[in-house]
Design a protein around this motif. Structure first.
Motif, PDB file in Angstrom:
ATOM      1  N   ALA A  33       0.632  -1.151  -0.102  1.00 50.87           N
ATOM      2  CA  ALA A  33       0.044  -0.002  -0.029  1.00 50.87           C
ATOM      3  C   ALA A  33       0.676   1.089  -0.014  1.00 50.87           C
ATOM      4  O   ALA A  33       1.867   1.328   0.568  1.00 50.87           O
ATOM      5  N   MET A  34       0.361   2.161  -0.743  1.00 48.81           N
ATOM      6  CA  MET A  34       0.866   3.676  -0.578  1.00 48.81           C
ATOM      7  C   MET A  34      -0.283   4.797  -0.334  1.00 48.81           C
ATOM      8  O   MET A  34      -1.031   4.524  -1.087  1.00 48.81           O
ATOM      9  N   ASP A  35      -0.040   5.193   0.576  1.00 53.33           N
ATOM     10  CA  ASP A  35      -1.197   6.086   1.386  1.00 53.33           C
ATOM     11  C   ASP A  35      -0.732   7.661   1.457  1.00 53.33           C
ATOM     12  O   ASP A  35       0.469   7.893   1.518  1.00 53.33           O
ATOM     13  N   TRP A  36      -1.448   8.170   1.562  1.00 53.93           N
ATOM     14  CA  TRP A  36      -1.500   9.906   2.035  1.00 53.93           C
ATOM     15  C   TRP A  36      -2.243  10.174   3.556  1.00 53.93           C
ATOM     16  O   TRP A  36      -3.376   9.604   3.483  1.00 53.93           O
ATOM     17  N   TYR A  37      -1.561  10.653   4.444  1.00 53.04           N
ATOM     18  CA  TYR A  37      -1.929  11.222   5.540  1.00 53.04           C
ATOM     19  C   TYR A  37      -1.948  12.616   6.006  1.00 53.04           C
ATOM     20  O   TYR A  37      -1.123  13.105   4.945  1.00 53.04           O
ATOM     21  N   ARG A  38      -2.568  13.346   6.503  1.00 51.09           N
ATOM     22  CA  ARG A  38      -2.357  14.643   6.735  1.00 51.09           C
ATOM     23  C   ARG A  38      -2.649  14.887   8.286  1.00 51.09           C
ATOM     24  O   ARG A  38      -3.129  14.232   8.870  1.00 51.09           O
ATOM     25  N   GLN A  44      -5.047  15.146  15.179  1.00 50.35           N
ATOM     26  CA  GLN A  44      -4.526  13.919  14.982  1.00 50.35           C
ATOM     27  C   GLN A  44      -4.225  13.710  13.358  1.00 50.35           C
ATOM     28  O   GLN A  44      -4.784  14.252  12.766  1.00 50.35           O
ATOM     29  N   ARG A  45      -3.289  12.676  13.137  1.00 51.02           N
ATOM     30  CA  ARG A  45      -2.937  12.430  11.888  1.00 51.02           C
ATOM     31  C   ARG A  45      -4.265  11.700  11.164  1.00 51.02           C
ATOM     32  O   ARG A  45      -4.740  10.730  12.034  1.00 51.02           O
ATOM     33  N   GLU A  46      -4.605  12.004  10.015  1.00 51.41           N
ATOM     34  CA  GLU A  46      -5.801  11.220   9.483  1.00 51.41           C
ATOM     35  C   GLU A  46      -5.441  10.842   8.196  1.00 51.41           C
ATOM     36  O   GLU A  46      -4.631  11.442   7.463  1.00 51.41           O
ATOM     37  N   LEU A  47      -6.142   9.898   7.581  1.00 48.04           N
ATOM     38  CA  LEU A  47      -6.010   9.203   6.536  1.00 48.04           C
ATOM     39  C   LEU A  47      -6.648   9.983   5.334  1.00 48.04           C
ATOM     40  O   LEU A  47      -7.718  10.339   5.637  1.00 48.04           O
ATOM     41  N   VAL A  48      -6.041  10.176   4.269  1.00 42.54           N
ATOM     42  CA  VAL A  48      -6.428  11.014   3.228  1.00 42.54           C
ATOM     43  C   VAL A  48      -6.965  10.057   2.130  1.00 42.54           C
ATOM     44  O   VAL A  48      -8.101  10.023   1.683  1.00 42.54           O
ATOM     45  N   ALA A  49      -6.262   9.175   1.714  1.00 42.29           N
ATOM     46  CA  ALA A  49      -6.533   8.296   0.614  1.00 42.29           C
ATOM     47  C   ALA A  49      -5.318   7.326   0.585  1.00 42.29           C
ATOM     48  O   ALA A  49      -4.315   7.336   0.950  1.00 42.29           O
ATOM     49  N   TYR A  93       1.454  17.014   4.971  1.00 38.53           N
ATOM     50  CA  TYR A  93       0.647  15.831   4.338  1.00 38.53           C
ATOM     51  C   TYR A  93       1.958  14.776   4.390  1.00 38.53           C
ATOM     52  O   TYR A  93       2.896  15.219   3.824  1.00 38.53           O
ATOM     53  N   TYR A  94       1.754  13.648   4.737  1.00 39.81           N
ATOM     54  CA  TYR A  94       2.730  12.461   4.770  1.00 39.81           C
ATOM     55  C   TYR A  94       2.413  11.507   3.861  1.00 39.81           C
ATOM     56  O   TYR A  94       1.144  10.863   3.655  1.00 39.81           O
ATOM     57  N   VAL A 118       1.248  21.892   3.150  1.00 41.23           N
ATOM     58  CA  VAL A 118       0.343  22.452   2.335  1.00 41.23           C
ATOM     59  C   VAL A 118      -0.526  23.368   2.915  1.00 41.23           C
ATOM     60  O   VAL A 118      -1.207  23.130   4.047  1.00 41.23           O
ATOM     61  N   THR A 119      -0.476  24.734   2.450  1.00 41.79           N
ATOM     62  CA  THR A 119      -1.079  25.699   3.255  1.00 41.79           C
ATOM     63  C   THR A 119      -2.120  26.450   2.152  1.00 41.79           C
ATOM     64  O   THR A 119      -1.781  26.735   1.152  1.00 41.79           O
ATOM     65  N   VAL A 120      -3.443  26.336   2.594  1.00 46.20           N
ATOM     66  CA  VAL A 120      -4.432  26.979   1.648  1.00 46.20           C
ATOM     67  C   VAL A 120      -4.982  28.181   2.251  1.00 46.20           C
ATOM     68  O   VAL A 120      -5.469  28.438   3.610  1.00 46.20           O
TER      69      VAL A 120
END
Length: 122
Positions: A33-38, A44-49, A93-94, A118-120
């Motif tokens: 698996a390869m995932d992105w968290y933020r 807390q760190r959360e799963l993005v995709a 983003y991790y 990432v800053t919006v």
């Protein structure tokens, strides 16, 4: 030794887009698996995709329709295309991967990248 190196973060206005990349390097047999968290400040760190080697993907509800995860297995790289960004998407983003380091073992080891900001702005 396996390393995950992210790139592509930055500052963008609300409604804009960014594309993150994460490349795995070093000596290993295969990537599962390869995932992105933020992780936002104070959160807390959360799963993005997430995407697994077979190509299936999954997203957190708040990212569906705006973010797209993709993978180039030949380059050992995962991407996160982020569209219609909102100020609440501001976070580090991790990249995360589970990797089989040897053909002689089925053990999957976990690796994290160093993170990309990432800053919006609104």
């Amino acid at each position: 030794q396996v390393q995950l190196v992210e790139s592509g973060g930055g500052l963008v206005q609300a409604g804009g887009s960014l594309r993150l990349s994460c490349a795995a390097s070093g000596s290993f047999f295969s990537i599962n698996a390869m995932d992105w968290y933020r992780q936002a400040p104070g959160q807390q760190r959360e799963l993005v995709a997430t995407t697994i080697s077979g190509g299936s993907t999954n997203y957190a509800d708040s990212m569906k329709g705006r973010f797209t995860i993709s993978r180039d297995n030949a380059k050992n790289t995962v991407y996160l295309q982020m569209n219609k960004l909102k100020p609440e998407d501001t976070a580090v983003y991790y990249c995360y991967a589970t990797i089989r380091t040897s053909s002689r073992s089925t053990i999957l080891y976990q690796y994290w990248g160093q993170g990309t900001q990432v800053t919006v702005s609104s």
